[in-house]
Every structure is written in C-alpha cells, then in structure tokens.
Design a protein around this motif. Sequence first.
Motif, mmCIF file in Angstrom:
data_model
loop_
_atom_site.group_PDB
_atom_site.id
_atom_site.type_symbol
_atom_site.label_atom_id
_atom_site.label_comp_id
_atom_site.label_asym_id
_atom_site.label_seq_id
_atom_site.Cartn_x
_atom_site.Cartn_y
_atom_site.Cartn_z
ATOM 1 N N HIS A 150 -5.727 2.597 3.056
ATOM 2 C CA HIS A 150 -6.619 3.712 3.352
ATOM 3 C C HIS A 150 -5.852 5.035 3.377
ATOM 4 N N LEU A 151 -4.678 5.034 3.958
ATOM 5 C CA LEU A 151 -3.852 6.239 4.063
ATOM 6 C C LEU A 151 -3.470 6.757 2.685
ATOM 7 N N LEU A 152 -3.031 5.857 1.802
ATOM 8 C CA LEU A 152 -2.604 6.264 0.463
ATOM 9 C C LEU A 152 -3.773 6.779 -0.361
ATOM 10 N N LYS A 153 -4.957 6.267 -0.086
ATOM 11 C CA LYS A 153 -6.150 6.748 -0.789
ATOM 12 C C LYS A 153 -6.561 8.119 -0.263
ATOM 13 N N GLN A 154 -6.533 8.282 1.062
ATOM 14 C CA GLN A 154 -6.948 9.537 1.675
ATOM 15 C C GLN A 154 -5.963 10.664 1.387
ATOM 16 N N TYR A 155 -4.661 10.316 1.318
ATOM 17 C CA TYR A 155 -3.612 11.322 1.109
ATOM 18 C C TYR A 155 -2.865 11.046 -0.203
ATOM 19 N N ALA A 156 -3.614 10.814 -1.259
ATOM 20 C CA ALA A 156 -3.004 10.429 -2.544
ATOM 21 C C ALA A 156 -2.070 11.518 -3.072
ATOM 22 N N LYS A 157 -2.499 12.763 -3.023
ATOM 23 C CA LYS A 157 -1.674 13.859 -3.541
ATOM 24 C C LYS A 157 -0.422 14.037 -2.694
ATOM 25 N N GLU A 158 -0.596 13.951 -1.366
ATOM 26 C CA GLU A 158 0.546 14.098 -0.462
ATOM 27 C C GLU A 158 1.564 12.987 -0.682
ATOM 28 N N TYR A 159 1.074 11.778 -0.921
ATOM 29 C CA TYR A 159 1.984 10.649 -1.149
ATOM 30 C C TYR A 159 2.771 10.841 -2.443
ATOM 31 N N GLN A 160 2.122 11.348 -3.471
ATOM 32 C CA GLN A 160 2.821 11.621 -4.732
ATOM 33 C C GLN A 160 3.929 12.660 -4.519
ATOM 34 N N ASN A 161 3.623 13.682 -3.744
ATOM 35 C CA ASN A 161 4.631 14.711 -3.459
ATOM 36 C C ASN A 161 5.793 14.133 -2.655
ATOM 37 N N LEU A 162 5.466 13.254 -1.705
ATOM 38 C CA LEU A 162 6.515 12.633 -0.891
ATOM 39 C C LEU A 162 7.389 11.718 -1.740
ATOM 40 N N GLN A 163 6.787 11.016 -2.682
ATOM 41 C CA GLN A 163 7.556 10.144 -3.579
ATOM 42 C C GLN A 163 8.545 10.943 -4.422
ATOM 43 N N LYS A 164 8.161 12.152 -4.799
ATOM 44 C CA LYS A 164 9.074 12.991 -5.574
ATOM 45 C C LYS A 164 10.293 13.395 -4.739
ATOM 46 N N LEU A 165 10.062 13.595 -3.437
ATOM 47 C CA LEU A 165 11.149 13.992 -2.547
ATOM 48 C C LEU A 165 12.051 12.815 -2.206
ATOM 49 N N THR A 166 11.430 11.667 -1.948
ATOM 50 C CA THR A 166 12.190 10.486 -1.531
ATOM 51 C C THR A 166 11.435 9.219 -1.944
ATOM 52 N N PRO A 167 11.696 8.699 -3.136
ATOM 53 C CA PRO A 167 10.965 7.517 -3.620
ATOM 54 C C PRO A 167 11.045 6.325 -2.661
ATOM 55 N N LYS A 168 12.223 6.058 -2.152
ATOM 56 C CA LYS A 168 12.406 4.925 -1.244
ATOM 57 C C LYS A 168 11.816 5.225 0.132
ATOM 58 N N GLY A 169 12.049 6.431 0.614
ATOM 59 C CA GLY A 169 11.578 6.784 1.947
ATOM 60 C C GLY A 169 10.072 6.911 2.055
ATOM 61 N N ALA A 170 9.393 7.215 0.938
ATOM 62 C CA ALA A 170 7.944 7.398 0.970
ATOM 63 C C ALA A 170 7.238 6.139 1.455
ATOM 64 N N ALA A 171 7.657 4.987 0.967
ATOM 65 C CA ALA A 171 7.034 3.720 1.383
ATOM 66 C C ALA A 171 7.279 3.451 2.855
ATOM 67 N N GLU A 172 8.515 3.702 3.320
ATOM 68 C CA GLU A 172 8.853 3.437 4.718
ATOM 69 C C GLU A 172 8.097 4.363 5.659
ATOM 70 N N ILE A 173 7.999 5.640 5.289
ATOM 71 C CA ILE A 173 7.328 6.623 6.145
ATOM 72 C C ILE A 173 5.841 6.306 6.265
ATOM 73 N N THR A 174 5.194 5.991 5.136
ATOM 74 C CA THR A 174 3.757 5.712 5.189
ATOM 75 C C THR A 174 3.464 4.405 5.911
ATOM 76 N N MET A 175 4.353 3.449 5.837
ATOM 77 C CA MET A 175 4.161 2.207 6.584
ATOM 78 C C MET A 175 4.260 2.476 8.088
ATOM 79 N N MET A 176 5.205 3.322 8.476
ATOM 80 C CA MET A 176 5.362 3.638 9.898
ATOM 81 C C MET A 176 4.170 4.440 10.409
#
Length: 330
Positions: A150-176
């Motif tokens: 649900h989070l990745l769907k609601q914040y799809a653009k933000e998640y893409q931007n976060l992945q550009k900054l930190t591909p590995k960290g994006a998954a960990e941050i959104t899980m937390m």
Amino acid sequence: MTERQKIYEIKIKGHLDDRWADWFEGMTFTRASDGTTILSGPITDQAALHGILNGIRDLGLSLISVQRVDPDKNRRDPSHIKQCVKGEKMTTNQKTLKVEQLERYGKSISDLPKEAFKGQGKIMFRIFRKKFGLFGLLPFTFRVLKERRHLLKQYAKEYQNLQKLTPKGAAEITMMISLFNVIAQRESREKAYEFVKSIFQSVALRSMPALYQLDDLEKCEGDMFDNYKKFNIAMFKGSTQDFHVKAIEESENHLRIIVDKCLNVEAGKMFDCPEIAKLGCDHDLAGYPPIEDRVNATFRRPCTLAKGGTCCDFNFYRKGFEPKGTYVNK
C-alpha cells in the motif's frame, strides 16, 4: 559434575543495564560496587563459552576475568580462571596496519559489512516474539507486507526518487516505515516509535563495532584516537548518499563534523513519517557509548536535524578532554 552443570562467572568492566539482557540470555546480571558487572550462569561447553566471549569482544566490552564456579562446593575452580591484566585486549596482534589500509576506510555509513548483521535476526525475533507472541508473528508479518504494498502504491513517485538516492536503502526504509505504520494503527504513533527504537538500539550494540571495523582498527599503528578521527572523517566524506557534510573541524583532542542534510530526514518527509528519521539518531545513542573505551573517545551530539536542530553536530573528544558537567546527547 556434568557438562550441563558447569557454572561460569564472567566479569566485565562497567555496569550493564537491562537492554543487554537479550545478548546474554540465560545469564544472571550482578552489578558490583566496584563498577563491574558479573554475568553468571550455566554454559554447556567450551564452544558456548567462546561464543559468549567473542560476543563480548564484538560489543566493545572490556573483559576482566572468566571463572568456573563449583556450585556444590560454592567456590571457584582456579584451574579454569582466565585473568585479563589491566589494559590487555582479548585479542592481541602486532600493530603493523595503517588505518588507511582498512577495508571499511572511506566506505559509506549505510554500506554495512556482513559482520554487522550477525545475530540481528535472533535479536529481532526475540523482540517481536515478546511483543506479539509466537503465534502472532505470522499474521503480523502479513500485515506489514500488505502495508508496504500500500505504501509503495500511495507514494510511488517518492519511492522512485528514494531508489535513485539509495537503491539498497530504499527497500529497508520503506519496510521499516511499514512496520511503524502497522503498530501505529494498532496502538499509537508514540508506542510504535518506542518499539521500533528498541529494535534499532538493540541492533546498534552489534552494528557499531562492525561499522568501525574495531577489531582491526585496534591493530593499526599510531595513536588510537588519531586513527579514530581519520576513520570518521573518511567515513563521513564517503557517505555522500546519506549525509551532506557542511564542515569538519579537527584539533589534537577533538573532531567535530557538522551535517546539514540527512537521508533519513528526507525519507521521513517523503513518506509523512518524521518518526522514522529519528531512528538513526537513536541507533547512535545506544551504539557509541559501548565502544568509547576501545577508541579512547567520548561522543557528544548536542543537536540533530531529526530532533529539531539546525544540523547534526557530531563531536568526538579524546577521553578526558570532553566538556565537563551534565550533558544530554540527541
């Protein structure tokens, strides 16, 4: 006396508080008047004993002695005493390395070595089991995974931007964040923050020594605090995805690093979860004190971005040169 009946007393410098209990499950804590802590309890064999001693070393604690106790005769067995003389390290090696030769020298703070993750799964399992019960873990996990979708769907653009900054960290941050949201929905944001903070602070006791590659840092030639300063400067400069370092001020007995931009703070804003930004600060508050004796330093941080400050003001003082008086780290 059988192998299962062997009782050991392990004496450690300093008073350990209750948050260390998960690291030494089955052991009894006794805080002595001389400023030491005695861990006592049954240890089945030498392999188990060495596992505990290695854990003490990895956590940056100072071992004083190990003694086997005869419970029937209520006395210590002198044939099983290991005494560490004052200032002696658990592992001693000739100092031939330069700090610049360490594998983690100049690496990013978020680029944790595999040693940092050893035992983390067990720690987290204990924390989750204590809160949700063994049979509650599976449904809770499903709720977290559902919340993340649900989070990745609601914040799809933000998640893409976060992945550009930190591909590995994006998954960990959104899980937390998903974990935080599920508990907040069930209880409150305050309780969710305290729970997730307890995870970060428990994990910090293992991840901080690995972050600084302490076992190898102690083997480097030269002054320990000077090497620690060099390592910090290189690490912060190498953490461009995580921080923007505004200034570095260095003297013989003091290192100050001022950070004016933090990835955790930016992620908190992206996903409307400011609490998640503070977890990195809380990790440091638990992780730095246990390593201070090993690096001959005292950690001070009067303000952080995540906790309302205008910057993250990291200060590392040579032991004995830190400001005197009451002090609260952020």
